[in-house]
Design an enzyme around this catalytic site. Sequence first.
Site, short mmCIF file in Angstrom:
data_model
loop_
_atom_site.label_atom_id
_atom_site.label_comp_id
_atom_site.label_asym_id
_atom_site.label_seq_id
_atom_site.Cartn_x
_atom_site.Cartn_y
_atom_site.Cartn_z
N GLY A 49 0.86 -1.17 0.00
CA GLY A 49 0.00 0.00 0.00
C GLY A 49 0.89 1.22 0.00
O GLY A 49 1.85 1.30 -0.77
N GLU A 50 0.61 2.13 0.89
CA GLU A 50 1.41 3.35 1.00
C GLU A 50 1.94 3.43 2.43
O GLU A 50 1.17 3.67 3.37
CB GLU A 50 0.55 4.56 0.63
CG GLU A 50 1.33 5.76 0.19
CD GLU A 50 2.39 5.49 -0.86
OE1 GLU A 50 2.09 4.83 -1.88
OE2 GLU A 50 3.53 5.93 -0.66
N SER A 51 3.25 3.22 2.58
CA SER A 51 3.82 3.08 3.93
C SER A 51 3.63 4.34 4.77
O SER A 51 3.40 4.25 5.98
CB SER A 51 5.29 2.71 3.84
OG SER A 51 6.00 3.65 3.07
N CYS A 81 6.21 -5.21 0.58
CA CYS A 81 6.29 -3.91 -0.08
C CYS A 81 6.18 -2.77 0.96
O CYS A 81 7.10 -2.57 1.72
CB CYS A 81 5.27 -3.83 -1.20
SG CYS A 81 5.76 -2.69 -2.47
N ARG A 100 12.76 3.61 -0.88
CA ARG A 100 11.38 3.60 -1.38
C ARG A 100 11.33 3.96 -2.86
O ARG A 100 12.12 4.77 -3.33
CB ARG A 100 10.52 4.63 -0.62
CG ARG A 100 10.25 4.25 0.81
CD ARG A 100 9.34 5.28 1.44
NE ARG A 100 8.06 5.33 0.76
CZ ARG A 100 7.25 6.39 0.74
NH1 ARG A 100 7.61 7.51 1.34
NH2 ARG A 100 6.10 6.33 0.12
N ILE A 128 5.34 -3.56 -7.50
CA ILE A 128 4.53 -2.36 -7.73
C ILE A 128 5.16 -1.20 -6.96
O ILE A 128 5.07 -1.14 -5.74
CB ILE A 128 3.07 -2.57 -7.27
CG1 ILE A 128 2.44 -3.79 -7.96
CG2 ILE A 128 2.24 -1.31 -7.54
CD1 ILE A 128 1.09 -4.19 -7.41
N ARG A 129 5.82 -0.34 -7.67
CA ARG A 129 6.51 0.81 -7.05
C ARG A 129 7.24 0.35 -5.78
O ARG A 129 7.06 0.88 -4.69
CB ARG A 129 5.52 1.93 -6.75
CG ARG A 129 4.78 2.38 -8.01
CD ARG A 129 4.28 3.80 -7.91
NE ARG A 129 5.38 4.70 -7.65
CZ ARG A 129 5.29 5.76 -6.85
NH1 ARG A 129 4.18 6.02 -6.21
NH2 ARG A 129 6.33 6.54 -6.71
N HIS A 164 5.00 -8.56 -4.23
CA HIS A 164 3.64 -8.84 -3.74
C HIS A 164 3.31 -10.31 -3.90
O HIS A 164 2.72 -10.70 -4.92
CB HIS A 164 2.63 -8.00 -4.54
CG HIS A 164 2.57 -6.58 -4.14
ND1 HIS A 164 1.61 -6.08 -3.30
CD2 HIS A 164 3.39 -5.54 -4.45
CE1 HIS A 164 1.82 -4.77 -3.11
NE2 HIS A 164 2.90 -4.42 -3.80
N GLU A 166 1.04 -11.97 -2.68
CA GLU A 166 -0.41 -12.22 -2.70
C GLU A 166 -0.97 -12.13 -4.13
O GLU A 166 -2.11 -12.52 -4.36
CB GLU A 166 -1.14 -11.24 -1.76
CG GLU A 166 -1.32 -9.82 -2.26
CD GLU A 166 -0.09 -8.93 -2.14
OE1 GLU A 166 1.02 -9.45 -1.86
OE2 GLU A 166 -0.22 -7.71 -2.35
N1 GLN Z 1 5.54 2.88 -2.87
C1 GLN Z 1 4.92 2.37 -1.68
C2 GLN Z 1 5.55 2.97 -0.42
O1 GLN Z 1 6.50 3.65 -0.51
C3 GLN Z 1 5.00 0.88 -1.62
C4 GLN Z 1 4.26 0.29 -2.80
C5 GLN Z 1 3.58 -0.97 -2.51
O2 GLN Z 1 3.36 -1.36 -1.36
N2 GLN Z 1 3.18 -1.64 -3.55
O3 GLN Z 1 5.07 2.75 0.65
#
Ligand code: GLN
Length: 182
Positions: A49-51, A81, A100, A128-129, A164, A166
């Site tokens: 997600g977004e940390s 992630c 990151r 993913i990113r 990921h 999952e």
């Molecule tokens: N870019 C997200 C972060 O910095 C991590 C991306 C992800 O969990 N797929 O938290």
Amino acid sequence: MSPTIAVLALQGAFIEHEQRLQSLGCAAIELRQAADLERSFDGVVLPGGESTVQAKLLHDLGMFEPLRQRIAEGLPALGTCAGLILLADHFRTLPVTVRRNAYGRQLGSFHAEGCWENTNEAIPLTFIRAPRIEALGPGVEPLVTLNDAPVAVRHLNQIGAAFHPELDSDNCLYEAFLERVA
Ligand code: GLN
């Protein structure tokens, strides 16, 4: 008895983890508020997600320190992630250096084939990113590598992955986590 795994469910890709854990015979519960931490569980999954958002919500909800402490005391944890970033940079329970969004915006999402270090078997990876694992502290073991660089690591009962699991059908990483739970 089948283990109960708590999945942090504040933001991000938690449902996919719950479904996979259930398919592997676990009971999955969601951590959404501080009271949920009082429930009984045998391990925790920190999803992607977004940390920064996840860390802020953990602080705002009074969940940050109790969860950090449980993990520091040995509660088995799988961070994927953003979850890896929580373990490394926020909780600071996993001694690795991560950068990151290291794979760039345009090329931020991709599939690759990694190597499961124990068996040398190929394992499908979805990024993913994703953060890059740049340095391993003492006692950190690479579990999965991509072009010889670690993309999943274990330290005591904590497993952190830049990808990921999952989103792919392979269960190696979940099995490694559930071994720590058992
Ligand atoms: N870019 C997200 C972060 O910095 C991590 C991306 C992800 O969990 N797929 O938290």
